[in-house]
Scaffold this active site. Sequence first.
Site, mmCIF file in Angstrom:
data_model
loop_
_atom_site.group_PDB
_atom_site.id
_atom_site.type_symbol
_atom_site.label_atom_id
_atom_site.label_comp_id
_atom_site.label_asym_id
_atom_site.label_seq_id
_atom_site.Cartn_x
_atom_site.Cartn_y
_atom_site.Cartn_z
ATOM 1 N N ASN A 106 1.921 2.224 18.951
ATOM 2 C CA ASN A 106 1.247 3.102 19.899
ATOM 3 C C ASN A 106 1.950 3.204 21.251
ATOM 4 O OD1 ASN A 106 0.358 0.311 19.832
ATOM 5 N ND2 ASN A 106 -1.029 0.828 21.498
ATOM 6 N N THR A 136 -27.410 1.966 10.805
ATOM 7 C CA THR A 136 -27.556 3.384 10.478
ATOM 8 C C THR A 136 -26.286 4.131 10.838
ATOM 9 O OG1 THR A 136 -29.925 3.271 10.904
ATOM 10 C CG2 THR A 136 -28.922 5.465 10.884
ATOM 11 N N GLN A 163 -2.020 5.310 14.909
ATOM 12 C CA GLN A 163 -1.122 6.255 15.577
ATOM 13 C C GLN A 163 -0.356 7.127 14.597
ATOM 14 O OE1 GLN A 163 -0.978 7.088 18.638
ATOM 15 N NE2 GLN A 163 -2.302 5.502 19.481
ATOM 16 N N SER A 184 -8.644 5.756 13.215
ATOM 17 C CA SER A 184 -9.573 6.083 14.302
ATOM 18 C C SER A 184 -9.580 7.586 14.534
ATOM 19 C CB SER A 184 -9.147 5.361 15.585
ATOM 20 O OG SER A 184 -10.080 5.565 16.611
ATOM 21 N N ALA A 185 -10.774 8.153 14.654
ATOM 22 C CA ALA A 185 -10.909 9.614 14.760
ATOM 23 C C ALA A 185 -10.372 10.182 16.066
ATOM 24 C CB ALA A 185 -12.377 10.011 14.591
ATOM 25 N N HIS A 186 -10.517 9.436 17.155
ATOM 26 C CA HIS A 186 -10.208 10.043 18.450
ATOM 27 C C HIS A 186 -8.712 10.174 18.724
ATOM 28 C CE1 HIS A 186 -9.143 6.536 21.125
ATOM 29 N NE2 HIS A 186 -9.691 5.880 20.119
ATOM 30 N N CYS A 207 -6.026 0.016 25.785
ATOM 31 C CA CYS A 207 -6.825 -1.186 25.567
ATOM 32 C C CYS A 207 -6.349 -2.359 26.410
ATOM 33 C CB CYS A 207 -6.796 -1.582 24.093
ATOM 34 S SG CYS A 207 -7.557 -0.336 23.034
#
Length: 502
Positions: free
Chosen positions: A158, A244, A186, A206-208, A331
Amino acid sequence: MIFNFTRKVYLDNNATTLISSAVTKAMNKVLKTHFGNPSSHHTLGYKAANLIAQARSIIASSIQANHKNIFFTSSASEANNQVIHSIVSDFEARQQTLKIITSPIEHMSIIATLKALEKRGVIVEYLTIDHHGHIDIEAAKQQIDAETGLVCCMLANNEIGSIQNIQALAKIAEQQGAFILSDCVQALGKIDINVNQLNIDYATFSAHKVHGPKGIGAIYVKDGAPLTRLIQGGDQESGFRAGTESVHNIVGFGQACKAIPYLLKQSSITLSLKEKLKQEVIKFNKNVTFNAEQSETLSNTLSMRIPSVDKHSLMAFLDYYDTSISSDSACCSTNHSASHVLKAIGLTDKQANETVRISLSAQTKMKDIQYLVKKLSHFFAAYNHNITLLGPNSIDYNFLNDDNNYILDIRGKYERLLMKSIPNSHEHHFLNYQEVVNTLNKEANLILICTSGMKSMLFAYQLSHSGFQNIKVLTGGLMAWKKAHAKLYHDLAGTNVIKIDE
């Protein structure tokens, strides 16, 4: 506040991407009309469950996997943790000592987890990498042995963009009976991913990072690879993750993955823009070097080192002109030590502090690159013309009691609650720019202080633009000063502080 922005340029896409309009539309529809609990046995519940199943199939298809092998999490960090703890649980159940081998440039969700597990008796060893950030496969053959339970190696880094030969590494792991986890966060949408060809046991996503929503990740788990619960309390995700399901986020992830074929096609255009940027930067600064660029790297990622230039100064300058880049992983942005990735490829602390990361996306245009190049040329032409960087060690007792120094703490209210101000400072909120200008003497010897040093640099450029001549910035901010002067902070922080904005 004075801002003279002419173009918004976002080049921090490895941290996160702009959510696409198609994803937003799909998620809004779910929030408005498909609000049922996927575990409920009625029509609304069945519809919600069906949406999850559809998204699971789309995501599986994007990596050439079976939908039954995809499990949703809140993030890739959670996914990495779940995989590692699953292997630990498997070995503990068999009362076997576990050895995990990892690359030294993994995401901190892996590095930090492994450091914590060492305290529980897990043996952790690190693979050898070259100065481009690539695994030494020949050395790996000697290191990965019959005692190894898990090998962790990301597909693409990344920070510097290096792409690993995961297929070769997976073959070595398989021969020794070890599982292999590859963080593919990445890589998704930038290079083609086929989990079967890679022959990996686990992959995390990861979606974002692909223009989807934050707060949703996924694990691919190969048939036969152990997986245990990380969260207890329910039977969702085939019993492997309680809680959920976040239906709108899962649908958003699926919608984002529909665009992966398009993103892959755009990678050649992204690469041409990156190459153009490199060429232009070298024209006006021949001392610039590019980390990992001499070998296979992601088409969108450029790790650039500029000798004698502080990264925070450059980032703040560009931020002033509404251009967003970064220095390392988001991060790790609150940790002021040098990036573990840059250190692993051989950079010194000083060289790491001279390094910035520019990460493009399929939405990046040539005009964005041209604007960035123009601002970079301005920065190099006038670097630090009236802004001085102060190391945290320089602000000692004598400095604090020098009446010629006007210490300006520009942190917000809640930041001040978390950490007391440097003694003898003047507190004035960062956003109240014009009020600050009206109260300051342009000839004053200003020392700007914030939590990390970033806001101070941005504020310094605004003051410079307004005609202030003697501006100094505390590098690393209060966090660095507190670490350097622990006793001074304990004894005097928060004393004789003037609150201008109250």
